[in-house]
Scaffold this active site. Structure first.
Site, short mmCIF file in Angstrom:
data_model
loop_
_atom_site.label_atom_id
_atom_site.label_comp_id
_atom_site.label_asym_id
_atom_site.label_seq_id
_atom_site.Cartn_x
_atom_site.Cartn_y
_atom_site.Cartn_z
N TYR A 54 0.83 -1.22 0.00
CA TYR A 54 0.00 0.00 0.00
C TYR A 54 0.85 1.26 0.00
O TYR A 54 0.45 2.29 -0.53
CB TYR A 54 -1.01 -0.04 1.16
CG TYR A 54 -2.11 -1.03 0.86
CD1 TYR A 54 -2.10 -2.31 1.40
CD2 TYR A 54 -3.10 -0.72 -0.07
CE1 TYR A 54 -3.07 -3.24 1.05
CE2 TYR A 54 -4.07 -1.65 -0.43
CZ TYR A 54 -4.05 -2.90 0.13
OH TYR A 54 -5.01 -3.83 -0.23
N GLN A 87 -15.64 0.88 -5.57
CA GLN A 87 -14.82 -0.19 -5.02
C GLN A 87 -13.36 0.27 -4.98
O GLN A 87 -12.52 -0.41 -4.39
CB GLN A 87 -14.93 -1.46 -5.89
CG GLN A 87 -16.32 -2.05 -5.96
CD GLN A 87 -16.40 -3.16 -6.97
OE1 GLN A 87 -15.94 -4.28 -6.72
NE2 GLN A 87 -16.96 -2.86 -8.13
N VAL A 89 -9.99 2.32 -4.10
CA VAL A 89 -9.42 2.89 -2.86
C VAL A 89 -8.64 4.16 -3.17
O VAL A 89 -8.10 4.80 -2.29
CB VAL A 89 -8.52 1.84 -2.14
CG1 VAL A 89 -9.36 0.64 -1.70
CG2 VAL A 89 -7.35 1.39 -3.02
N ASP A 90 -8.65 4.56 -4.48
CA ASP A 90 -7.96 5.82 -4.82
C ASP A 90 -8.86 7.01 -4.49
O ASP A 90 -10.04 6.84 -4.20
CB ASP A 90 -7.54 5.80 -6.32
CG ASP A 90 -8.72 5.83 -7.28
OD1 ASP A 90 -8.77 4.96 -8.19
OD2 ASP A 90 -9.59 6.71 -7.15
N HIS A 105 -14.53 -0.40 -0.27
CA HIS A 105 -13.36 -1.21 0.08
C HIS A 105 -12.27 -0.39 0.76
O HIS A 105 -11.12 -0.81 0.81
CB HIS A 105 -12.79 -1.88 -1.19
CG HIS A 105 -13.74 -2.87 -1.78
ND1 HIS A 105 -13.63 -3.31 -3.08
CD2 HIS A 105 -14.84 -3.47 -1.28
CE1 HIS A 105 -14.62 -4.17 -3.33
NE2 HIS A 105 -15.37 -4.27 -2.26
N THR A 180 -16.06 -2.04 -13.80
CA THR A 180 -15.85 -3.09 -12.81
C THR A 180 -16.20 -4.43 -13.44
O THR A 180 -17.17 -4.54 -14.17
CB THR A 180 -16.68 -2.88 -11.53
OG1 THR A 180 -16.55 -4.04 -10.69
CG2 THR A 180 -18.14 -2.61 -11.81
N SER A 181 -15.39 -5.44 -13.12
CA SER A 181 -15.64 -6.77 -13.71
C SER A 181 -16.76 -7.49 -12.96
O SER A 181 -17.15 -8.59 -13.33
CB SER A 181 -14.36 -7.61 -13.64
OG SER A 181 -13.98 -7.79 -12.28
#
Ligand code: APR
Length: 235
Positions: A54, A87, A89-90, A105, A180-181
């Site tokens: 991270y 989703q 985290v940026d 997330h 998003t997948s």
């Protein structure tokens, strides 16, 4: 009364900013094992590896900018009541100007004591704080003496903001899914809470088969797809 839009985003919305996705060719999970660097078990087994992963994400995030897709999503707030449920985290939605962003997330620029924000304290974010793009190392302690950890929902951990996300999707007049997948649950099932009368748009260059007649697939990258989406909803 403005119409409301719930915008569900994944790594694809940040791809054109130069941040990697997870599962495309050459994606993050091609180079790192998520069970080692992004799981509760991995944190217990080797926290140094997780902290370094991270630290690298933060250093990379410092170098990139929001792209046109983030900016168009932020500009939607002029004419619509917009909730971004990401989703990612940026912090690119926030840097583009979006004012209501729910991170399912977690957020890579934030850290917390490793013994807080869990089912013992009702997932309180009281002790969460922002480190920006800085580094956190083994031995860096919180005021309560506990080791600092990324404020990220690791695989194997609860998704405390899920209920709030469901509420936003369930009340939206329009649902938009970008990049998003739809492979990670429970986030992947969120669009299913859309009202029966709410159109669902999906922006993704890949062939994603969603067997829901309400879904309209705009098969483009996020920047082009967002321009197309705006044309369609302003008809
Ligand atoms: N524009 C739009 N979509 C794109 C672009 C682009 N330029 N490039 C790739 N995509 C699409 C891919 O086709 C894919 O459907 O973005 C999606 C990326 O999927 P993933 O890499 O699986 O990312 P995501 O769905 O956000 O992953 C969900 O998995 O590992 C966890 O917590 C992590 O939040 C992450 C979650």
């Amino acid at each position: 009364m403005k119409r409301s839009i719930a915008v569900l985003t994944g790594a694809g919305v940040s791809a054109e900013s130069g941040l990697g996705t997870y599962r495309d060719n050459g994606g993050l999970w091609d180079n790192y094992d998520p069970m080692e660097v992004a799981s509760a078990e991995g944190w217990r087994r080797n926290p140094k590896l997780v902290l370094n992963f991270y630290n690298m994400q933060r250093a990379h995030l410092r170098e990139v900018q929001p792209n046109e897709a983030h900016r168009i999503i932020a500009e939607l707030e002029r004419d619509f009541d917009v909730d971004v449920i990401t989703q990612n985290v940026d912090n690119l939605h926030e840097r583009a100007g979006s004012t209501r962003v729910l991170h399912l997330h977690g957020e890579v620029t934030k850290v917390r004591p490793e013994n807080c924000c869990n089912d013992m304290d009702g997932f309180s974010e009281r002790t969460v704080f922002d480190v920006g793009y800085g580094e956190v190392h083994l031995g860096d302690k919180a005021p309560n003496g506990a080791q600092l950890r990324p404020h990220i929902v690791f695989f194997g951990e609860a998704v405390p903001k899920l209920e709030a996300a469901v509420e936003r999707v369930a009340r939206a007049d329009i649902v938009l899914i970008v990049g998003t997948s739809l492979q990670v649950y429970p986030a992947a099932s969120l669009y299913r809470y859309a009202r029966p009368d709410a159109p669902i748009y999906l922006i993704d260059p890949a062939e994603i088969r969603l067997h829901d007649p309400r879904v309209q697939h705009i098969r483009m990258v996020a920047t082009e797809g967002m321009r197309e989406f705006v044309l369609q909803i302003k008809k």
